[in-house]
Scaffold this motif. Structure first.
Motif, PDB file in Angstrom:
ATOM      1  N   GLU A  80       0.680  -1.245   0.112  1.00 12.32           N
ATOM      2  CA  GLU A  80      -0.043   0.086  -0.064  1.00 12.32           C
ATOM      3  C   GLU A  80       0.951   1.221  -0.117  1.00 12.32           C
ATOM      4  O   GLU A  80       0.252   2.196  -0.507  1.00 12.32           O
ATOM      5  CB  GLU A  80      -0.882   0.062   1.142  1.00 12.32           C
ATOM      6  CG  GLU A  80      -2.143  -0.916   1.043  1.00 12.32           C
ATOM      7  CD  GLU A  80      -2.724  -0.929  -0.368  1.00 12.32           C
ATOM      8  OE1 GLU A  80      -3.117   0.244  -0.488  1.00 12.32           O
ATOM      9  OE2 GLU A  80      -2.986  -1.846  -1.204  1.00 12.32           O
ATOM     10  N   ARG A  81       1.934   1.147   0.753  1.00  7.23           N
ATOM     11  CA  ARG A  81       2.915   2.350   0.544  1.00  7.23           C
ATOM     12  C   ARG A  81       3.381   2.490  -0.644  1.00  7.23           C
ATOM     13  O   ARG A  81       3.446   3.728  -1.180  1.00  7.23           O
ATOM     14  CB  ARG A  81       4.032   2.154   1.734  1.00  7.23           C
ATOM     15  CG  ARG A  81       5.146   2.989   1.508  1.00  7.23           C
ATOM     16  CD  ARG A  81       6.376   2.660   2.266  1.00  7.23           C
ATOM     17  NE  ARG A  81       7.553   3.506   1.683  1.00  7.23           N
ATOM     18  CZ  ARG A  81       8.457   2.981   0.763  1.00  7.23           C
ATOM     19  NH1 ARG A  81       8.044   1.707   0.257  1.00  7.23           N
ATOM     20  NH2 ARG A  81       9.423   3.693   0.411  1.00  7.23           N
ATOM     21  N   ALA A  82       3.716   1.314  -1.364  1.00  8.00           N
ATOM     22  CA  ALA A  82       4.362   1.599  -2.699  1.00  8.00           C
ATOM     23  C   ALA A  82       3.241   2.198  -3.685  1.00  8.00           C
ATOM     24  O   ALA A  82       3.731   3.052  -4.499  1.00  8.00           O
ATOM     25  CB  ALA A  82       4.949   0.379  -3.209  1.00  8.00           C
ATOM     26  N   ARG A  83       2.047   1.980  -3.579  1.00 12.21           N
ATOM     27  CA  ARG A  83       0.968   2.387  -4.328  1.00 12.21           C
ATOM     28  C   ARG A  83       0.685   3.685  -4.098  1.00 12.21           C
ATOM     29  O   ARG A  83       0.424   4.781  -4.990  1.00 12.21           O
ATOM     30  CB  ARG A  83      -0.230   1.690  -4.375  1.00 12.21           C
ATOM     31  CG  ARG A  83      -0.247   0.008  -5.107  1.00 12.21           C
ATOM     32  CD  ARG A  83      -1.261  -0.632  -4.599  1.00 12.21           C
ATOM     33  NE  ARG A  83      -1.348  -1.607  -5.561  1.00 12.21           N
ATOM     34  CZ  ARG A  83      -1.867  -3.081  -5.402  1.00 12.21           C
ATOM     35  NH1 ARG A  83      -2.687  -3.017  -4.231  1.00 12.21           N
ATOM     36  NH2 ARG A  83      -1.944  -4.024  -6.231  1.00 12.21           N
ATOM     37  N   ARG A  84       0.943   4.144  -2.776  1.00 14.02           N
ATOM     38  CA  ARG A  84       0.790   5.615  -2.248  1.00 14.02           C
ATOM     39  C   ARG A  84       1.750   6.207  -2.783  1.00 14.02           C
ATOM     40  O   ARG A  84       1.729   7.481  -3.211  1.00 14.02           O
ATOM     41  CB  ARG A  84       0.707   5.732  -0.971  1.00 14.02           C
ATOM     42  CG  ARG A  84       0.284   6.882  -0.413  1.00 14.02           C
ATOM     43  CD  ARG A  84       0.157   6.942   1.173  1.00 14.02           C
ATOM     44  NE  ARG A  84       1.081   6.297   1.966  1.00 14.02           N
ATOM     45  CZ  ARG A  84       1.046   5.273   2.491  1.00 14.02           C
ATOM     46  NH1 ARG A  84       0.009   4.269   2.347  1.00 14.02           N
ATOM     47  NH2 ARG A  84       2.078   4.877   3.212  1.00 14.02           N
ATOM     48  N   VAL A  85       3.110   5.941  -2.697  1.00 18.49           N
ATOM     49  CA  VAL A  85       4.409   6.633  -3.587  1.00 18.49           C
ATOM     50  C   VAL A  85       4.083   6.898  -5.070  1.00 18.49           C
ATOM     51  O   VAL A  85       4.374   7.780  -5.774  1.00 18.49           O
ATOM     52  CB  VAL A  85       5.660   5.936  -3.299  1.00 18.49           C
ATOM     53  CG1 VAL A  85       6.739   6.298  -4.019  1.00 18.49           C
ATOM     54  CG2 VAL A  85       5.885   6.003  -1.844  1.00 18.49           C
ATOM     55  N   VAL A  86       3.403   5.820  -5.761  1.00 17.68           N
ATOM     56  CA  VAL A  86       3.231   5.988  -7.053  1.00 17.68           C
ATOM     57  C   VAL A  86       2.225   7.002  -7.540  1.00 17.68           C
ATOM     58  O   VAL A  86       2.220   7.881  -8.318  1.00 17.68           O
ATOM     59  CB  VAL A  86       2.920   4.581  -7.673  1.00 17.68           C
ATOM     60  CG1 VAL A  86       2.184   4.740  -9.107  1.00 17.68           C
ATOM     61  CG2 VAL A  86       3.925   3.741  -7.752  1.00 17.68           C
ATOM     62  N   ARG A  87       1.296   7.239  -6.507  1.00 20.03           N
ATOM     63  CA  ARG A  87       0.153   8.092  -6.840  1.00 20.03           C
ATOM     64  C   ARG A  87       0.669   9.668  -6.279  1.00 20.03           C
ATOM     65  O   ARG A  87       0.440  10.437  -6.761  1.00 20.03           O
ATOM     66  CB  ARG A  87      -1.159   7.639  -5.966  1.00 20.03           C
ATOM     67  CG  ARG A  87      -1.704   6.515  -6.660  1.00 20.03           C
ATOM     68  CD  ARG A  87      -3.121   6.373  -6.003  1.00 20.03           C
ATOM     69  NE  ARG A  87      -3.057   6.564  -4.239  1.00 20.03           N
ATOM     70  CZ  ARG A  87      -3.037   5.710  -3.626  1.00 20.03           C
ATOM     71  NH1 ARG A  87      -2.781   4.349  -4.052  1.00 20.03           N
ATOM     72  NH2 ARG A  87      -2.859   5.803  -2.261  1.00 20.03           N
ATOM     73  N   GLU A  88       1.385   9.891  -4.849  1.00 25.37           N
ATOM     74  CA  GLU A  88       1.393  10.888  -4.631  1.00 25.37           C
ATOM     75  C   GLU A  88       2.822  11.468  -3.936  1.00 25.37           C
ATOM     76  O   GLU A  88       3.056  12.530  -3.914  1.00 25.37           O
ATOM     77  CB  GLU A  88       0.640  10.852  -3.055  1.00 25.37           C
ATOM     78  CG  GLU A  88      -0.775  10.351  -3.205  1.00 25.37           C
ATOM     79  CD  GLU A  88      -1.560  10.006  -1.587  1.00 25.37           C
ATOM     80  OE1 GLU A  88      -0.719  10.540  -0.676  1.00 25.37           O
ATOM     81  OE2 GLU A  88      -2.786   9.676  -1.781  1.00 25.37           O
ATOM     82  N   GLY A  89       3.919  10.629  -4.311  1.00 25.83           N
ATOM     83  CA  GLY A  89       5.052  10.747  -4.118  1.00 25.83           C
ATOM     84  C   GLY A  89       5.874  11.641  -4.964  1.00 25.83           C
ATOM     85  O   GLY A  89       5.136  11.770  -6.252  1.00 25.83           O
ATOM     86  N   SER A  90       6.795  12.313  -4.675  1.00 26.56           N
ATOM     87  CA  SER A  90       7.555  13.254  -5.540  1.00 26.56           C
ATOM     88  C   SER A  90       8.310  12.450  -6.413  1.00 26.56           C
ATOM     89  O   SER A  90       8.791  11.202  -6.452  1.00 26.56           O
ATOM     90  CB  SER A  90       8.700  14.173  -4.621  1.00 26.56           C
ATOM     91  OG  SER A  90       9.587  13.281  -4.052  1.00 26.56           O
ATOM     92  N   VAL A  91       9.119  13.012  -7.432  1.00 29.12           N
ATOM     93  CA  VAL A  91       9.848  12.517  -8.489  1.00 29.12           C
ATOM     94  C   VAL A  91      10.866  11.677  -7.642  1.00 29.12           C
ATOM     95  O   VAL A  91      11.270  10.624  -7.962  1.00 29.12           O
ATOM     96  CB  VAL A  91      10.522  13.505  -9.224  1.00 29.12           C
ATOM     97  CG1 VAL A  91      11.411  12.684 -10.294  1.00 29.12           C
ATOM     98  CG2 VAL A  91       9.364  13.943 -10.260  1.00 29.12           C
ATOM     99  N   VAL A  92      11.711  12.338  -6.616  1.00 35.20           N
ATOM    100  CA  VAL A  92      12.652  11.533  -5.830  1.00 35.20           C
ATOM    101  C   VAL A  92      12.133  10.348  -5.288  1.00 35.20           C
ATOM    102  O   VAL A  92      12.919   9.384  -5.121  1.00 35.20           O
ATOM    103  CB  VAL A  92      13.362  12.414  -4.945  1.00 35.20           C
ATOM    104  CG1 VAL A  92      14.223  11.613  -3.906  1.00 35.20           C
ATOM    105  CG2 VAL A  92      14.137  13.656  -5.501  1.00 35.20           C
ATOM    106  N   ASP A  93      10.801  10.408  -4.474  1.00 31.91           N
ATOM    107  CA  ASP A  93      10.335   9.161  -4.005  1.00 31.91           C
ATOM    108  C   ASP A  93      10.047   8.008  -5.007  1.00 31.91           C
ATOM    109  O   ASP A  93      10.476   7.033  -4.591  1.00 31.91           O
ATOM    110  CB  ASP A  93       8.928   9.697  -3.428  1.00 31.91           C
ATOM    111  CG  ASP A  93       9.073  10.553  -2.256  1.00 31.91           C
ATOM    112  OD1 ASP A  93      10.067  10.279  -1.340  1.00 31.91           O
ATOM    113  OD2 ASP A  93       7.961  11.470  -2.046  1.00 31.91           O
TER     114      ASP A  93
END
Length: 225
Positions: free
Chosen positions: A164-177
């Motif tokens: 779930e964290r990985a999917r959240r990073v894809v949706r909401e994370g910065s380019v660096v994330d």
């Protein structure tokens, strides 16, 4: 004693959980500020013949230098000396002999078992290892050193997989994330596909390179950006 590249000595001074090891953004901000140049591959940097691999989950850094025995030992001793120059900050420990006190040509390098040297502060742990030519699979590793910097509160087994964290990073994370996420080894296929189709070319290139690594392709270089 030979001096270390500025990027290495500056990194040692910046080894802090609230700066370097805060998150993905902190890693890139501090590493580039120290003089490390990012590579295409997720979390990879380099400077003056030294290589660095970093991860944001959990935040940690591993620095590598290889070559002939003499320059590798000189570099390892220089790193140890830089750490020991701040006894007010770092608590030193070693399960084996303290090889940081040896000369470069000391016979004990070849006769004794060389173990990790370790330093600990309130929130950070630093480990340093060096070895001569070492068997590795069908070949050998050249003489090398490994400098590891991690958070003291990270479990020894690392952090658990979190889809779930990985999917959240894809949706909401910065380019660096997202660039760092591309380098994580256990990702769902939909996350990998999203990273390979990311709007930022740096993330796409990292994801494509990591897929090549995962699949252990042997018929050519990683795909070009």
């Amino acid at each position: 004693m030979a001096s270390l590249p500025d990027a290495v000595t500056t990194l040692l001074r910046a080894a802090d959980a609230n700066l370097l090891l805060r998150d993905a953004e902190g890693l890139v901000e501090v590493l580039t500020g120290c003089g490390w140049t990012p590579d295409v591959e997720s979390g990879r940097f380099s400077t003056d013949g030294w290589d660095l691999l970093s991860s944001a989950w959990p935040p940690n850094v591993s620095v590598f230098f290889d070559g002939d025995d003499h320059p590798v030992r000189v570099a390892a001793l220089a790193v140890a000396a830089a750490m020991k120059a701040e006894p007010h900050r770092w608590s030193f420990d070693s399960e084996g002999p303290d090889w940081s006190t040896w000369a470069v040509d000391d016979a004990r390098w070849d006769e004794d078992e060389v173990d990790w040297l370790m330093w600990e502060a309130e929130d950070v742990m630093v480990s340093l290892f060096t070895a001569g030519e070492t068997p590795a699979g069908p070949g050998t590793l050249p003489p090398h050193l490994h400098l590891a910097i991690g958070r003291a509160d990270t479990p020894s087994e690392g952090l658990p997989r979190d889809d779930e964290r990985a999917r959240r990073v894809v949706r909401e994370g910065s380019v660096v994330d997202r660039w760092y996420l591309a380098g994580e080894r256990e990702l769902l296929e939909d996350v990998i596909e999203a990273l390979e189709n990311d709007p930022d070319p740096r993330v796409r290139a990292a994801a494509e390179s990591e897929r090549w690594i995962r699949e252990r392709a042997i018929d050519g270089p990683p795909p070009a950006e």
